[in-house]
Design an enzyme around this catalytic site. Structure first.
Site, PDB file in Angstrom:
ATOM      1  N   SER A 185       0.819  -1.221   0.000  1.00  0.00           N
ATOM      2  CA  SER A 185       0.000   0.000   0.000  1.00  0.00           C
ATOM      3  C   SER A 185       0.845   1.260   0.000  1.00  0.00           C
ATOM      4  CB  SER A 185      -0.958   0.027   1.200  1.00  0.00           C
ATOM      5  OG  SER A 185      -1.744  -1.133   1.191  1.00  0.00           O
ATOM      6  N   ARG A 186       2.047   1.158  -0.554  1.00  0.00           N
ATOM      7  CA  ARG A 186       2.983   2.295  -0.643  1.00  0.00           C
ATOM      8  C   ARG A 186       3.403   2.831   0.729  1.00  0.00           C
ATOM      9  NH1 ARG A 186       2.747   0.379  -5.029  1.00  0.00           N
ATOM     10  NH2 ARG A 186       2.497   1.440  -7.028  1.00  0.00           N
ATOM     11  N   LEU A 187       3.266   1.984   1.766  1.00  0.00           N
ATOM     12  CA  LEU A 187       3.677   2.410   3.119  1.00  0.00           C
ATOM     13  C   LEU A 187       5.099   1.917   3.369  1.00  0.00           C
ATOM     14  CD1 LEU A 187       0.297   1.732   4.947  1.00  0.00           C
ATOM     15  CD2 LEU A 187       1.244   3.923   4.167  1.00  0.00           C
TER      16      LEU A 187
END
Ligand SMILES: Cc1cc2nc3c(=O)[nH]c(=O)nc-3n(C[C@H](O)[C@H](O)[C@H](O)COP(=O)(O)O)c2cc1C
Length: 275
Positions: free
Chosen positions: A250-252
C-alpha cells in the site's frame, strides 16, 4: 478542467503560494500556455509552474502497478555506518542475481541556471570515504556541471529486491594513480575508446569516431600499458545523505536516512522518513 483538478488536489487549504497559482489559472487565456510563478524570467528560480491540461488523449495513463511485498526494514536491521549498510544491500542484490546492481543514475546540476541533468553510469568502487564512478571529465555534460557545482546525487534501484538507495554528496576527482589502477583492468578496446571519445560532443558521422580510434590505436601500437588520459578517471561522491528505501504494501514503505553535517564528520544521525 484544471480548476476541477485543483479542487481535487486541495481538499484542505493549500499553502499561500499554491492558492496564488490556483487563482491565477482562472485568468489563463490559452489552453497550452504554461503558467509560471514568480518573476517573468524564462529560467524558473524557485517555484514550480503548472500547465493547463492538454486536450486529447493521454498517451500513457496509470500503467498497472503492483504491490511491494518482498521485505521490510527496521532500525534493528541497520548498521552503524551507511557504507556497511550499503555494502550489505549490494551484496544481497548480487546474491539475488539482480542484473548489474552497480547500475545507478548520477544527477548533477549546472549553476547558476539550476538546470539538472542525469545519466546512467556504473559504480566501480566503494571505500570508507565514498562511491566511485568513472567517466570523461573533459567534455561530458556531467563534467561541465561539476566544474561549477560539486554536488551530485546517485540513485540505485534494485527492482528484484524492491529497494532503492539515494546518495547525495560532494564530488572529487581521484588522483591519476588511483584512476590508472582501474583503467588497467579495462579491456584494451575500452582504454582506446576512452582516449578516442570526446564524450558528449557533437560528431557528424560515426566514421569521425572510428578515425579517432584508429589514430589512438596507432599511437599506442605495441604498447601493453596505456596511460589513463588526464581528462578521464574516477569521481568519488563523498556522501552527507544516504537513504535506504524498502518497498512495502500500500505504498507504506520503510525509509531510513543517514545524515551528517559535512563530509569530514564521522557522526551520522539516522532517521526514519515517512513514505
Ligand atoms: C547501463 C549504462 C552504463 C553506463 N555507464 C557509464 C559509465 O560508467 N561511465 C560513463 O561515463 N558513461 C556511462 N554510460 C553512458 C552515460 O549514460 C552517458 O551517456 C555519458 O556518461 C555521457 O553523459 P553526460 O554527457 O551527461 O555526462 C552508461 C550508460 C548506460 C546505459
Amino acid at each position: 478542467m484544471l480548476r476541477n483538478l485543483t479542487r481535487t488536489l486541495f481538499t484542505t487549504t493549500p499553502p499561500l503560494n499554491l492558492r496564488r497559482m490556483a487563482s491565477s489559472n482562472s485568468t489563463s487565456t490559452s489552453a497550452s500556455t504554461p503558467i509560471s510563478m514568480g518573476s517573468s524570467n524564462t529560467t524558473p528560480a524557485s517555484s514550480t509552474s503548472f500547465s493547463t491540461t492538454p486536450t486529447g488523449e493521454k498517451l500513457i495513463f496509470a500503467p498497472a502497478d503492483g504491490q511491494y511485498t518482498r521485505g521490510t526494514l527496521s532500525t534493528a536491521d541497520l548498521s552503524s555506518s551507511p557504507f556497511t549498510q550499503f555494502h550489505g544491500w549490494f551484496s544481497a542484490a548480487q546474491s539475488a542475481s539482480v542484473y548489474q546492481p552497480e547500475t545507478l543514475v548520477l544527477s548533477t546540476a549546472s549553476l547558476p541556471s539550476g538546470r539538472v541533468s542525469a545519466r546512467t553510469v556504473y559504480l566501480k568502487e566503494l571505500d570508507p570515504t565514498g562511491f566511485v564512478i568513472y567517466s570523461n571529465f573533459g567534455t561530458s555534460r556531467k563534467s561541465q556541471d561539476l566544474r561549477g557545482n560539486p554536488w551530485a546525487s546517485l540513485t540505485f534501484y534494485w527492482r528484484e529486491m524492491e529497494r532503492q538507495v539515494r546518495v547525495e554528496g560532494v564530488t572529487e576527482r581521484l588522483v591519476p594513480e588511483e584512476s590508472q589502477r582501474y583503467f588497467d583492468t579495462r579491456i584494451r578496446g575500452s582504454r582506446i575508446g576512452a582516449w578516442a571519445s570526446r564524450q558528449s560532443e557533437v560528431i557528424e558521422h560515426r566514421s569521425t569516431l572510428e578515425e579517432r580510434v584508429s589514430e589512438v590505436e596507432k599511437r599506442f601500437e605495441g604498447q601493453e600499458k596505456i596511460p589513463v588520459p588526464e581528462f578521464w578517471g574516477g569521481l568519488r561522491v563523498r556522501p552527507v545523505y544516504v537513504e535506504f528505501w524498502q518497498g512495502r504494501e500500500s505504498r507504506l514503505h520503510d525509509r531510513f536516512v543517514y545524515e551528517r553535517e559535512s563530509v569530514d564528520s564521522e557522526v551520522w544521525t539516522v532517521k526514519r522518513l515517512s513514505p
